[in-house]
Design a protein around this motif. Structure first.
Motif, mmCIF file in Angstrom:
data_model
loop_
_atom_site.group_PDB
_atom_site.id
_atom_site.type_symbol
_atom_site.label_atom_id
_atom_site.label_comp_id
_atom_site.label_asym_id
_atom_site.label_seq_id
_atom_site.Cartn_x
_atom_site.Cartn_y
_atom_site.Cartn_z
ATOM 1 N N THR A 46 0.837 -1.199 0.000
ATOM 2 C CA THR A 46 0.000 0.000 0.000
ATOM 3 C C THR A 46 0.874 1.253 0.000
ATOM 4 O O THR A 46 0.607 2.202 -0.744
ATOM 5 C CB THR A 46 -0.930 0.004 1.224
ATOM 6 O OG1 THR A 46 -1.769 -1.156 1.166
ATOM 7 C CG2 THR A 46 -1.799 1.248 1.264
ATOM 8 N N GLU A 47 1.919 1.251 0.808
ATOM 9 C CA GLU A 47 2.827 2.404 0.855
ATOM 10 C C GLU A 47 3.548 2.589 -0.475
ATOM 11 O O GLU A 47 3.678 3.705 -0.977
ATOM 12 C CB GLU A 47 3.843 2.226 1.983
ATOM 13 C CG GLU A 47 4.731 3.433 2.168
ATOM 14 C CD GLU A 47 5.681 3.295 3.357
ATOM 15 O OE1 GLU A 47 6.687 4.017 3.372
ATOM 16 O OE2 GLU A 47 5.407 2.476 4.252
ATOM 17 N N PHE A 48 4.012 1.489 -1.065
ATOM 18 C CA PHE A 48 4.690 1.577 -2.359
ATOM 19 C C PHE A 48 3.744 2.100 -3.438
ATOM 20 O O PHE A 48 4.135 2.921 -4.269
ATOM 21 C CB PHE A 48 5.257 0.223 -2.787
ATOM 22 C CG PHE A 48 6.411 -0.246 -1.930
ATOM 23 C CD1 PHE A 48 7.311 0.647 -1.383
ATOM 24 C CD2 PHE A 48 6.579 -1.587 -1.688
ATOM 25 C CE1 PHE A 48 8.373 0.210 -0.609
ATOM 26 C CE2 PHE A 48 7.636 -2.045 -0.910
ATOM 27 C CZ PHE A 48 8.533 -1.141 -0.367
ATOM 28 N N GLU A 49 2.510 1.629 -3.447
ATOM 29 C CA GLU A 49 1.538 2.101 -4.430
ATOM 30 C C GLU A 49 1.285 3.596 -4.277
ATOM 31 O O GLU A 49 1.169 4.326 -5.261
ATOM 32 C CB GLU A 49 0.236 1.311 -4.324
ATOM 33 C CG GLU A 49 0.361 -0.111 -4.836
ATOM 34 C CD GLU A 49 -0.867 -0.968 -4.571
ATOM 35 O OE1 GLU A 49 -1.714 -0.579 -3.732
ATOM 36 O OE2 GLU A 49 -0.977 -2.040 -5.200
ATOM 37 N N SER A 50 1.229 4.069 -3.030
ATOM 38 C CA SER A 50 1.047 5.494 -2.767
ATOM 39 C C SER A 50 2.249 6.288 -3.270
ATOM 40 O O SER A 50 2.093 7.351 -3.887
ATOM 41 C CB SER A 50 0.845 5.723 -1.269
ATOM 42 O OG SER A 50 0.795 7.100 -0.989
ATOM 43 N N LEU A 51 3.457 5.789 -3.018
ATOM 44 C CA LEU A 51 4.667 6.464 -3.486
ATOM 45 C C LEU A 51 4.735 6.494 -5.009
ATOM 46 O O LEU A 51 5.131 7.506 -5.602
ATOM 47 C CB LEU A 51 5.909 5.779 -2.911
ATOM 48 C CG LEU A 51 6.140 5.954 -1.415
ATOM 49 C CD1 LEU A 51 7.250 5.020 -0.935
ATOM 50 C CD2 LEU A 51 6.461 7.391 -1.076
ATOM 51 N N ILE A 52 4.343 5.400 -5.634
ATOM 52 C CA ILE A 52 4.331 5.344 -7.104
ATOM 53 C C ILE A 52 3.347 6.363 -7.657
ATOM 54 O O ILE A 52 3.656 7.075 -8.625
ATOM 55 C CB ILE A 52 4.001 3.916 -7.593
ATOM 56 C CG1 ILE A 52 5.176 2.973 -7.308
ATOM 57 C CG2 ILE A 52 3.650 3.906 -9.079
ATOM 58 C CD1 ILE A 52 4.858 1.500 -7.480
ATOM 59 N N THR A 54 2.315 9.141 -6.202
ATOM 60 C CA THR A 54 2.879 10.471 -5.963
ATOM 61 C C THR A 54 3.950 10.800 -6.998
ATOM 62 O O THR A 54 3.967 11.899 -7.567
ATOM 63 C CB THR A 54 3.466 10.563 -4.545
ATOM 64 O OG1 THR A 54 2.435 10.309 -3.592
ATOM 65 C CG2 THR A 54 4.079 11.920 -4.272
ATOM 66 N N ALA A 55 4.836 9.853 -7.264
ATOM 67 C CA ALA A 55 5.904 10.074 -8.249
ATOM 68 C C ALA A 55 5.329 10.246 -9.651
ATOM 69 O O ALA A 55 5.779 11.115 -10.408
ATOM 70 C CB ALA A 55 6.884 8.908 -8.218
ATOM 71 N N THR A 56 4.337 9.461 -9.999
ATOM 72 C CA THR A 56 3.712 9.568 -11.319
ATOM 73 C C THR A 56 3.056 10.931 -11.501
ATOM 74 O O THR A 56 3.196 11.565 -12.551
ATOM 75 C CB THR A 56 2.675 8.442 -11.507
ATOM 76 O OG1 THR A 56 3.333 7.183 -11.356
ATOM 77 C CG2 THR A 56 2.019 8.499 -12.873
#
Length: 89
Positions: A46-52, A54-56
């Motif tokens: 979930t955290e990685f998906e949120s970071l992805i 945000t970066a996108t």
């Protein structure tokens, strides 16, 4: 691989039968630890998906700003010569 060597059959290409695989001992953590691992991984994903995301979004915004800056420089809406001289000094 060395652990499996005594179980392999075949002359030039080693083979392992399904029954041999089924007889291998497998160490598994307790159900409680498995559940803790699943919970940890779910949070991390979930955290990685949120970071992805945000970066996108940041990449999209930066591309839009880059295009706007290039357009403004090409059409003469901003004077990039002054900035070039300031950076060179």
């Amino acid at each position: 691989m060395h652990f499996l060597a005594p179980e392999m059959t075949g002359v030039s290409v080693p083979h392992i039968s399904p029954s041999q695989i089924a007889s291998f001992p497998i160490c598994l953590p307790s159900r409680k630890i498995q559940d803790e691992i699943v919970t940890y991984l779910a949070r991390a994903i979930t955290e990685f998906e949120s970071l992805i995301l945000t970066a996108t979004n940041a990449i999209t915004l930066l591309k839009e700003r880059r295009a706007a800056l290039i357009s403004a420089a090409v059409t003469g809406k901003i004077d990039v010569r002054a900035q070039s001289k300031a950076l060179a000094a």
